[in-house]
Design a protein around this motif. Structure first.
Motif, PDB file in Angstrom:
ATOM      1  N   ARG A  26      68.232  51.945 -18.336  1.00 19.96           N
ATOM      2  CA  ARG A  26      69.433  52.358 -19.079  1.00 19.96           C
ATOM      3  C   ARG A  26      70.656  51.547 -18.701  1.00 19.96           C
ATOM      4  O   ARG A  26      71.624  51.462 -19.461  1.00 19.96           O
ATOM      5  CB  ARG A  26      69.692  53.855 -18.904  1.00 19.96           C
ATOM      6  CG  ARG A  26      70.062  54.267 -17.512  1.00 19.96           C
ATOM      7  CD  ARG A  26      70.312  55.776 -17.393  1.00 19.96           C
ATOM      8  NE  ARG A  26      70.355  56.198 -16.027  1.00 19.96           N
ATOM      9  CZ  ARG A  26      71.358  55.951 -15.188  1.00 19.96           C
ATOM     10  NH1 ARG A  26      72.409  55.302 -15.608  1.00 19.96           N
ATOM     11  NH2 ARG A  26      71.317  56.365 -13.943  1.00 19.96           N
ATOM     12  N   VAL A  27      70.617  50.917 -17.547  1.00 20.86           N
ATOM     13  CA  VAL A  27      71.707  50.041 -17.101  1.00 20.86           C
ATOM     14  C   VAL A  27      71.335  48.571 -17.333  1.00 20.86           C
ATOM     15  O   VAL A  27      72.161  47.771 -17.768  1.00 20.86           O
ATOM     16  CB  VAL A  27      72.000  50.287 -15.601  1.00 20.86           C
ATOM     17  CG1 VAL A  27      72.956  49.263 -15.045  1.00 20.86           C
ATOM     18  CG2 VAL A  27      72.506  51.701 -15.377  1.00 20.86           C
ATOM     19  N   LEU A  28      70.089  48.247 -17.059  1.00 21.09           N
ATOM     20  CA  LEU A  28      69.648  46.854 -17.127  1.00 21.09           C
ATOM     21  C   LEU A  28      69.873  46.197 -18.472  1.00 21.09           C
ATOM     22  O   LEU A  28      70.357  45.068 -18.542  1.00 21.09           O
ATOM     23  CB  LEU A  28      68.148  46.756 -16.793  1.00 21.09           C
ATOM     24  CG  LEU A  28      67.780  46.711 -15.336  1.00 21.09           C
ATOM     25  CD1 LEU A  28      66.269  46.798 -15.180  1.00 21.09           C
ATOM     26  CD2 LEU A  28      68.317  45.452 -14.697  1.00 21.09           C
ATOM     27  N   TRP A  29      69.508  46.886 -19.546  1.00 17.64           N
ATOM     28  CA  TRP A  29      69.607  46.232 -20.853  1.00 17.64           C
ATOM     29  C   TRP A  29      71.041  45.825 -21.155  1.00 17.64           C
ATOM     30  O   TRP A  29      71.278  44.783 -21.763  1.00 17.64           O
ATOM     31  CB  TRP A  29      68.967  47.058 -21.956  1.00 17.64           C
ATOM     32  CG  TRP A  29      69.669  48.323 -22.374  1.00 17.64           C
ATOM     33  CD1 TRP A  29      69.488  49.570 -21.863  1.00 17.64           C
ATOM     34  CD2 TRP A  29      70.646  48.459 -23.410  1.00 17.64           C
ATOM     35  NE1 TRP A  29      70.289  50.473 -22.518  1.00 17.64           N
ATOM     36  CE2 TRP A  29      71.011  49.822 -23.485  1.00 17.64           C
ATOM     37  CE3 TRP A  29      71.250  47.576 -24.296  1.00 17.64           C
ATOM     38  CZ2 TRP A  29      71.948  50.316 -24.387  1.00 17.64           C
ATOM     39  CZ3 TRP A  29      72.177  48.061 -25.204  1.00 17.64           C
ATOM     40  CH2 TRP A  29      72.521  49.411 -25.242  1.00 17.64           C
ATOM     41  N   ALA A  43      61.954  42.450 -25.645  1.00 14.92           N
ATOM     42  CA  ALA A  43      61.945  41.448 -24.576  1.00 14.92           C
ATOM     43  C   ALA A  43      60.914  41.802 -23.511  1.00 14.92           C
ATOM     44  O   ALA A  43      60.248  40.913 -22.969  1.00 14.92           O
ATOM     45  CB  ALA A  43      63.337  41.320 -23.960  1.00 14.92           C
ATOM     46  N   ILE A  44      60.748  43.094 -23.219  1.00 16.91           N
ATOM     47  CA  ILE A  44      59.720  43.517 -22.265  1.00 16.91           C
ATOM     48  C   ILE A  44      58.344  43.178 -22.825  1.00 16.91           C
ATOM     49  O   ILE A  44      57.502  42.614 -22.116  1.00 16.91           O
ATOM     50  CB  ILE A  44      59.835  45.025 -21.950  1.00 16.91           C
ATOM     51  CG1 ILE A  44      61.096  45.295 -21.128  1.00 16.91           C
ATOM     52  CG2 ILE A  44      58.598  45.526 -21.198  1.00 16.91           C
ATOM     53  CD1 ILE A  44      61.430  46.770 -20.959  1.00 16.91           C
ATOM     54  N   ILE A  49      62.180  38.950 -20.071  1.00 18.84           N
ATOM     55  CA  ILE A  49      63.277  39.466 -19.248  1.00 18.84           C
ATOM     56  C   ILE A  49      63.572  38.425 -18.164  1.00 18.84           C
ATOM     57  O   ILE A  49      62.652  37.958 -17.484  1.00 18.84           O
ATOM     58  CB  ILE A  49      62.900  40.828 -18.613  1.00 18.84           C
ATOM     59  CG1 ILE A  49      62.468  41.845 -19.673  1.00 18.84           C
ATOM     60  CG2 ILE A  49      64.044  41.359 -17.765  1.00 18.84           C
ATOM     61  CD1 ILE A  49      63.522  42.259 -20.638  1.00 18.84           C
ATOM     62  N   PRO A  50      64.830  38.049 -17.969  1.00 16.12           N
ATOM     63  CA  PRO A  50      65.153  36.950 -17.055  1.00 16.12           C
ATOM     64  C   PRO A  50      65.132  37.292 -15.563  1.00 16.12           C
ATOM     65  O   PRO A  50      65.399  36.422 -14.729  1.00 16.12           O
ATOM     66  CB  PRO A  50      66.559  36.538 -17.489  1.00 16.12           C
ATOM     67  CG  PRO A  50      67.156  37.796 -18.017  1.00 16.12           C
ATOM     68  CD  PRO A  50      66.019  38.521 -18.685  1.00 16.12           C
ATOM     69  N   SER A  60      60.093  57.130 -15.180  1.00 16.93           N
ATOM     70  CA  SER A  60      60.008  56.461 -16.478  1.00 16.93           C
ATOM     71  C   SER A  60      60.880  55.210 -16.499  1.00 16.93           C
ATOM     72  O   SER A  60      61.854  55.094 -15.757  1.00 16.93           O
ATOM     73  CB  SER A  60      60.446  57.414 -17.591  1.00 16.93           C
ATOM     74  OG  SER A  60      61.796  57.787 -17.411  1.00 16.93           O
ATOM     75  N   GLY A  61      60.510  54.282 -17.343  1.00 14.92           N
ATOM     76  CA  GLY A  61      61.285  53.063 -17.517  1.00 14.92           C
ATOM     77  C   GLY A  61      60.964  51.988 -16.498  1.00 14.92           C
ATOM     78  O   GLY A  61      60.026  52.089 -15.712  1.00 14.92           O
ATOM     79  N   TYR A  62      61.778  50.961 -16.549  1.00 19.25           N
ATOM     80  CA  TYR A  62      61.636  49.810 -15.662  1.00 19.25           C
ATOM     81  C   TYR A  62      62.835  49.737 -14.741  1.00 19.25           C
ATOM     82  O   TYR A  62      63.904  50.277 -15.031  1.00 19.25           O
ATOM     83  CB  TYR A  62      61.530  48.518 -16.478  1.00 19.25           C
ATOM     84  CG  TYR A  62      60.219  48.393 -17.204  1.00 19.25           C
ATOM     85  CD1 TYR A  62      59.168  47.690 -16.638  1.00 19.25           C
ATOM     86  CD2 TYR A  62      60.030  48.989 -18.441  1.00 19.25           C
ATOM     87  CE1 TYR A  62      57.951  47.575 -17.290  1.00 19.25           C
ATOM     88  CE2 TYR A  62      58.815  48.889 -19.106  1.00 19.25           C
ATOM     89  CZ  TYR A  62      57.788  48.178 -18.528  1.00 19.25           C
ATOM     90  OH  TYR A  62      56.582  48.073 -19.165  1.00 19.25           O
ATOM     91  N   PHE A  63      62.656  49.018 -13.660  1.00 19.35           N
ATOM     92  CA  PHE A  63      63.698  48.848 -12.661  1.00 19.35           C
ATOM     93  C   PHE A  63      63.772  47.382 -12.251  1.00 19.35           C
ATOM     94  O   PHE A  63      62.798  46.644 -12.370  1.00 19.35           O
ATOM     95  CB  PHE A  63      63.400  49.700 -11.412  1.00 19.35           C
ATOM     96  CG  PHE A  63      63.378  51.167 -11.691  1.00 19.35           C
ATOM     97  CD1 PHE A  63      64.513  51.941 -11.506  1.00 19.35           C
ATOM     98  CD2 PHE A  63      62.225  51.783 -12.158  1.00 19.35           C
ATOM     99  CE1 PHE A  63      64.497  53.305 -11.783  1.00 19.35           C
ATOM    100  CE2 PHE A  63      62.200  53.144 -12.439  1.00 19.35           C
ATOM    101  CZ  PHE A  63      63.340  53.901 -12.245  1.00 19.35           C
ATOM    102  N   ALA A  64      64.930  46.986 -11.751  1.00 19.61           N
ATOM    103  CA  ALA A  64      65.121  45.666 -11.149  1.00 19.61           C
ATOM    104  C   ALA A  64      66.015  45.855  -9.940  1.00 19.61           C
ATOM    105  O   ALA A  64      66.785  46.821  -9.856  1.00 19.61           O
ATOM    106  CB  ALA A  64      65.764  44.696 -12.130  1.00 19.61           C
ATOM    107  N   LEU A  65      65.908  44.958  -9.011  1.00 15.91           N
ATOM    108  CA  LEU A  65      66.775  45.004  -7.834  1.00 15.91           C
ATOM    109  C   LEU A  65      68.172  44.513  -8.192  1.00 15.91           C
ATOM    110  O   LEU A  65      68.330  43.533  -8.945  1.00 15.91           O
ATOM    111  CB  LEU A  65      66.203  44.146  -6.712  1.00 15.91           C
ATOM    112  CG  LEU A  65      64.847  44.576  -6.161  1.00 15.91           C
ATOM    113  CD1 LEU A  65      64.395  43.595  -5.083  1.00 15.91           C
ATOM    114  CD2 LEU A  65      64.908  45.992  -5.608  1.00 15.91           C
TER     115      LEU A  65
END
Length: 91
Positions: A26-29, A43-44, A49-50, A60-65
């Protein structure tokens, strides 16, 4: 403009303070500049995704550091600066 490492550290500090070590979808995009959640999902699917993203069991969802996103933003910013050296982009 500060050097890449300094800019990365500043961005990482802001992102970590605001969102924590991991950024959720929800923040990443938004941070990565996608215009909508649909664009993010595409993109997923396309694996474009860069930054490295991952899933967590039972979440749920995806995460990134935050660090990975900070590095990506800083590099993108530094590339703009390098490409416009010697004149403004409006010249």
């Amino acid at each position: 403009m500060p050097p890449l490492d300094e800019l990365t550290s500043e961005l990482e500090a802001v992102l970590t303070e605001r969102y924590g070590l991991m950024l959720p979808s929800r923040v990443l995009w938004k941070l990565l500049g996608y215009p909508s959640t649909d664009a993010w999902r595409k993109a997923i699917q396309r694996k474009t995704i860069p930054v490295p993203i991952f899933q967590i069991p039972e979440r749920s969802g995806y995460f990134a550091l935050s660090r990975d996103v900070a590095v990506w933003i800083a590099k993108a910013r530094m590339n703009v600066e390098e490409s416009t050296e010697g004149g403004s982009p409006c010249d």
